[in-house]
Design an enzyme around this catalytic site. Structure first.
Site, PDB file in Angstrom:
ATOM      1  N   LYS A  75      34.835 -13.503 -31.742  1.00 19.01           N
ATOM      2  CA  LYS A  75      34.513 -13.815 -33.110  1.00 19.01           C
ATOM      3  C   LYS A  75      34.545 -12.572 -34.085  1.00 19.01           C
ATOM      4  O   LYS A  75      34.978 -12.745 -35.148  1.00 19.01           O
ATOM      5  CB  LYS A  75      33.258 -14.669 -33.206  1.00 19.01           C
ATOM      6  CG  LYS A  75      33.109 -15.858 -32.383  1.00 19.01           C
ATOM      7  CD  LYS A  75      34.255 -16.848 -32.484  1.00 19.01           C
ATOM      8  CE  LYS A  75      34.239 -17.836 -33.629  1.00 19.01           C
ATOM      9  NZ  LYS A  75      35.101 -19.173 -33.525  1.00 19.01           N
TER      10      LYS A  75
HETATM   11  C1  PLP Z   1      30.995 -17.928 -26.465  1.00 21.06           C
HETATM   12  C2  PLP Z   1      32.107 -18.538 -27.277  1.00 21.06           C
HETATM   13  N1  PLP Z   1      32.958 -19.209 -26.477  1.00 21.06           N
HETATM   14  C3  PLP Z   1      34.267 -19.862 -27.055  1.00 21.06           C
HETATM   15  C4  PLP Z   1      34.168 -20.103 -28.190  1.00 21.06           C
HETATM   16  C5  PLP Z   1      35.566 -20.969 -28.972  1.00 21.06           C
HETATM   17  O1  PLP Z   1      36.209 -19.899 -29.640  1.00 21.06           O
HETATM   18  P1  PLP Z   1      37.006 -20.778 -30.886  1.00 21.06           P
HETATM   19  O2  PLP Z   1      36.068 -20.897 -31.991  1.00 21.06           O
HETATM   20  O3  PLP Z   1      38.152 -19.578 -31.155  1.00 21.06           O
HETATM   21  O4  PLP Z   1      37.787 -22.078 -30.541  1.00 21.06           O
HETATM   22  C6  PLP Z   1      33.366 -19.614 -29.180  1.00 21.06           C
HETATM   23  C7  PLP Z   1      33.443 -19.747 -30.540  1.00 21.06           C
HETATM   24  O5  PLP Z   1      32.413 -19.724 -31.267  1.00 21.06           O
HETATM   25  C8  PLP Z   1      32.207 -18.785 -28.383  1.00 21.06           C
HETATM   26  O6  PLP Z   1      31.405 -18.167 -29.340  1.00 21.06           O
END
Ligand code: PLP
Length: 349
Positions: A43
């Site tokens: 992020k």
């Molecule tokens: C640990 C984790 N995995 C996966 C995701 C998914 O990412 P995206 O928001 O880009 O779909 C996030 C998003 O906050 C996350 O914090």
């Protein structure tokens, strides 16, 4: 090399090949380790890009306030950016956010706004967004990145993460990524498919999430899944969807730590489980998995025996199929939910 700020360290994350959690058929699983970003997750990339675009457009002024709803990692990234650039950061969170995440953001000076009441389906994301909207209504100068709808979230990944995968892994056959806002899977997949249309993109979601139109039910894994369909998710760049259960994701993240020394979070475990399933039926293919965050986030939860017992996961993790890496690789051949083609999912929703 001397960097001006820690924000210069965002990106250029390493890619590591799995040696034990792998299928012996010539396939290759490569993991992109986003935990090496300074905020310890993927992020950092989207947060920095959304903030920089807002600065350029005059929507975020010097010493201004950033507010966001987050389950943790975007909050960590914004807290880091706020500390470096001098912004006040307010994070709207819920009780599922790991204690370590809250400690991290507080250490960096962010303020916490806790939402304690879930909506009728048991989810917290809806109530969190309502709180952000009401606070923005009362404070018109607040900048809300709005990660679910802000197009700069996927663009950040098309520009940086996808380019790094192309450079670092060369020609790949499949991309496996988890989904929450849809930001990273949409941005990375769109950019990689532009260069290589034969790429297969597997979206890994939590069993219980309704991002792809399934009925919502509660699940324990954090980071992936939603109670609604996010605007930033581009269904047209996804080929199939694999719903991974708590136990499959958590068991995989624990075995990655023990047998690969790769200490990543629950969503990364789920993604690797999805990749193992894909690898079974795709011999000789090169598969890239995006591991979104750091296992340190979950030291007091899925890496803690008493937490696992309290949440009735310890006994299941001790079942023969999840106890060691060879059994887990075999279990991935017949997962709890078989992946479905995106066309089939969309046609019945
Ligand atoms: C640990 C984790 N995995 C996966 C995701 C998914 O990412 P995206 O928001 O880009 O779909 C996030 C998003 O906050 C996350 O914090």
């Amino acid at each position: 090399m001397i960097h001006n700020t820690v924000l210069d360290l965002i990106g250029n994350t390493p890619i590591v090949r799995l040696r034990n959690l792998a299928v012996d058929n010539g396939s290759e699983i490569l993991v992109k380790l986003e935990a090496t970003n300074p905020g310890r997750s993927i992020k950092d990339r989207s947060a920095l890009y959304m903030v920089e675009q807002a600065e350029r457009e005059g929507r975020l002024l010097p010493a201004g306030t950033i507010i966001e709803s987050t389950s943790g990692n975007l909050g960590k990234a914004l807290a880091l950016i706020g500390a470096v650039r001098g912004y006040r950061v307010i994070l709207v969170v819920d009780p599922k956010v790991p204690a370590s995440v809250l400690q991290f953001v507080k250490a960096l000076g962010a303020e916490i706004e806790m939402v304690t009441a879930p909506d009728s389906s048991g989810g917290f994301q809806g109530p969190r967004i309502e709180r952000v909207k009401s606070m923005c209504g009362e404070n018109q100068d607040f900048f809300w990145p709005d990660q679910y709808n802000n197009p700069n979230n996927p663009i950040a990944h098309a520009i940086s993460t996808a380019a790094e995968i192309k450079r670092g892994a060369g020609k790949i056959d499949a991309l496996v990524s988890t989904v929450s806002t849809g930001g990273h899977i949409s941005g990375i997949s769109r950019a990689l498919k532009d260069a290589c249309p034969s790429l297969t993109t597997v979206a890994v979601d939590a069993f219980g999430s309704s991002t792809f139109g399934h009925a919502f039910s509660t699940y324990r894994m954090r980071g992936l899944g939603l109670a609604w369909k996010p605007e930033n998710l581009d269904y047209s760049v996804i080929d199939c969807v694999h719903l991974v259960t708590d136990i499959e994701g958590i068991a995989t993240s624990r075995l990655l730590a023990r047998h690969e020394g790769i200490f990543v979070g629950e969503s990364a475990g789920a993604a690797v489980f999805g990749a193992l399933h894909y690898a079974h039926s795709h011999p000789g293919q090169r598969i890239v998995v995006v591991a979104a965050d750091d296992g340190v986030n979950y030291l007091s939860e899925s890496f803690d025996e008493s937490w696992l017992r309290a949440h009735e996961l310890a006994a299941v993790l001790d079942l023969p199929e999840y106890r060691d890496f060879k059994s887990l690789v075999a279990a991935a051949l017949k997962p709890t939910c078989e992946p479905a083609e995106i066309g089939d999912i969309l046609s019945v929703r």
